[in-house]
Structures are given as C-alpha cells and as structure tokens.
Design an enzyme around this catalytic site. Sequence first.
Site, short mmCIF file in Angstrom:
data_model
loop_
_atom_site.label_atom_id
_atom_site.label_comp_id
_atom_site.label_asym_id
_atom_site.label_seq_id
_atom_site.Cartn_x
_atom_site.Cartn_y
_atom_site.Cartn_z
CG ASP A 1 -5.65 -3.17 5.75
OD1 ASP A 1 -4.89 -2.43 5.11
OD2 ASP A 1 -6.87 -3.24 5.55
CG ASN B 1 -2.07 -1.07 0.95
OD1 ASN B 1 -2.17 -1.64 -0.14
ND2 ASN B 1 -2.84 -1.35 1.98
NE ARG C 1 -5.94 -8.20 -4.75
CZ ARG C 1 -6.93 -7.33 -4.64
NH1 ARG C 1 -8.15 -7.75 -4.42
NH2 ARG C 1 -6.70 -6.04 -4.76
#
Length: 425
Positions: free
Chosen positions: A312, A23, A404
């Site tokens: 997260d 991120n 991912r």
Amino acid sequence: MDIFVIQGGSRLSGTVRVSGAKNAALPLMAASLLADGPVEIAGAPRLRDISTLGKVLGHMGATVERVGEGENGRETVRIDPQTVERAEAPYDLVKTMRASVLVLGPLVARHGKARISLPGGCAIGARPIDQHLKGLELMGAKTALLEGYVEVEAGAGRLSGATVCFDMKTVTGTENLMMAATLARGTTVLSNAAHEPEVCALARALRAMGADIEGEGTDKIVVRGVPALRGIRHEVMPDRIEASTLLLAGAITGGDVTVEGADPSAMDAVLTKLAESGAEVFAAPGSVRVRREGPIRSVNVETSPYPGFPTDVQAQFMAYMCLGDGFSIVRETIFENRFMHVAELRRMGARIDVSGNTAAVKGVPTLSGAPLMATDLRASASLVLAGLAAKGATEVLRIYHLDRGYEALENKLSSLGARISRVKE
Ligand code: EPZ
C-alpha cells in the site's frame, strides 16, 4: 466530481496528526456483528469506506451511528448488532467496497448463515476470496455461488473448529476466519496467518470481547470457541499507510515533516527505506519525523507481507524514486496489477520501464505538473506526491478514489505548507 489542483515546489514542513487506520476500523466494525451488545469504535477515520460498511451493517438491521467528537476531533462509530435481522450484504454496496467481505465470517459464526455479493475484482487485481471460503468449508460450512452472490451456511447451525492453512498470506482472509472461529464449537488453528498490525489489533479487540485467541502476529493463530462475545469500546490504531504517505510528502519535497500519533514500530520497512534514500528519520513513541536536505538516493524496493515493505506504500514510494539520483528497481509481489500510477507519472516526465511486476525507475532532475487521472486509492496518493514536487500545476482527477482511504488529505497537506485545493470538476 472533485479534483485536486496542486501548485508544486513548496517544501512541506510542520506537524500533522495521522488519522485512525481504515484497515483496522473496517474489521472492527465487522467484528461488532459477533457481539451481544453495542460496540464503540473510537477514532474511526471519516472515510467513504467506513460509511459504506456502516451502510452494509445498517442494511442488515444493525444500528450504526457516529457519536460525538472525541479527543482531537476524532469520532466514534457506535454499532448495536442486536437488531440485525438480515444476514446479507447487497451488490450495490459491496461493489463499491470489497472489504465488505469481512462481514462473512462474523455473520456465519453468529447467525449460522450469510449471503454476500461476491466482491468483484478491482483496479489492482482479481482479489479472489477462495481462501476465505476454503476456511469456512473446513469449519463445516456449505458454500454456494448463485447469481453473483456467495451463500454460506454453517453445518447444523454452528461452525466447528478446524485447522486451516492459507495458501498465501491474506490479511482479510486471516481476519475473517479469526472472527468466524471465536464462536465456533472447538478449536481452530490458522496456519500461515497474516502478521499485519491491523490483524493483531483485531485479535486484541476480540479478546477484549471475550474471545480466546493466541498467536496473533505469528504464522499460527489458535482460537478456542466461546459461547458469546460482549460489546466493547475500542480505540482504532493509527494509520501506518497514511503516516507513510505524509512522511513521503515531506521527503519528496525536501521538507521536514512530523507525523503525530504514528506508531513507528509498525513502519520499520518504510522508515528503513526512507533512511537509505538519504532522508533523516527521527522515530519516537507516538510520532515520526522525516527531514531531507540532500539529494534523493535511488534505492530498490520489493513489496511483501508484513513486516516487509507494504504494497500500500509502493506507488507513493515510486513517485519519490522518480526524483532519485540513479536507478531504483520496484517489485510488486502482492497484487498483479498495481502499477497504474506509472503511465500517469510518465506524463510528468518520469522515466519508468515496466516488465511484469517489476518497474525500473531512472531518476530525473525534475517532474513537470500535468493533468492526471487517479485510478485507485494508493495510485492517487502517488500522483499527489508527484504533483507536490513537480514544477508547475498538477490536476488530479477522480479523487473519489483518494477519499476512500485518506481523510481530508488536502487539509493535512495544506497545514504543512502545500499549495493544494479541492475544486469541483
Ligand atoms: C488487505 O486487502 C488490505 N485491505 C489492502 O489494502 C492491502 O493492500 C492488502 O491487504 C495487502 O496488504 C484491507 O485490509 C481492507 P490479501 P486483502 O487478502 O485482504 C490473494 C488499501 O489500499 N488472495 O492480503 O484483500 C490476493 O489476490 C487496500 O487500503 C487470494 O488469492 O488482501 C492478493 O494477491 C488495498 N485468495 C494476495 O492474496 C484469497 O482468498 C494478498 O491479498 C485472498 C487473497
């Protein structure tokens, strides 16, 4: 499709190196579109999301390549935006990775327009981008929704500075508008801006490119537009979410795990909760160690924007609390549907009751291995952690979700003594 097969019961111990932050790398890749020269992103993790964004940039005409093995086997992504000729991100790529929306601000700022497939919702929520579009409109852009695409055009070919107040903390909303503002005419003020470390890292990279930015990490970011930005080489910060996941793998198995390369100063909320749960936490610059020998104490957790407990890590921490010595209340305040791991954890014997965005977890002495279905990136990690601590074998299906956001997680866990392997379904 690949699955993970896990034999539970091993105490994880040893040292593992954390990868670069997904991120943080994604906005840096998007920021390359603003530059007049090549941008090198060192230490980008080898992840599907990174290659997907690389394909999006390549579709636009940018040159994207992974160059040489950097130190610690970390690769560098090199992007040359000078050959960009199409300011468009197509549906077939955007649908697989919502963060493609990050090209919106840079494209409109640099090329005066953009046509992006509207990112659909995903498993964890509707994920609208109204704040991104509101900000661009305040900066003089015209936006239109046509056939599932959002088309944005800067007024008179260039954005103008504006004051944008976000209705809520939005990480990519803040990143998108910060990037858009760097080349706008005049000054932009972003109020109620997100404070995430990844937002601050992007601000530093943009400043190195020649942007005039101040206030990152606070509620108010001020960006004064400049005529152009230059290419740079930038090192990706460590992934605080992966580091948290690896430390929780040590804690849930009663082990002793050190994560090299982690930055503890970006992980206060998680490390505090680990300590409250009875694990010993040793933080030093560039590494964090967690050891648990006694029982897992049940603690309550509520997710909130940085520096609060990261959404997260919520699913991974809930797996840990399933083996707590009492009751743990887990509240998810960021996304509306981020409890998909609950049904799978229950199949392992976890006692969890959900009401709205609150889960009550009653700790149980043991979990039992079972075949499980991964549904989204962080829920998948939660199931892996539960499998490591469970008695017997666990299979986690559809781990493409995991790939991912975690680089070769099975190798990292195996190096700590986990009995985990990736097999073809
Ligand atoms: C970023 O997503 C992260 N992704 C997410 O990580 C993370 O969970 C999230 O921030 C929160 O920390 C990247 O950085 C690529 P938001 P983002 O905009 O920016 C609502 C992972 O697992 N909202 O901060 O999309 C939104 O629906 C991923 O790596 C609007 O309503 O999240 C959510 O409820 C998952 N309108 C809340 O704000 C908008 O225009 C926070 O979302 C934008 C957001």
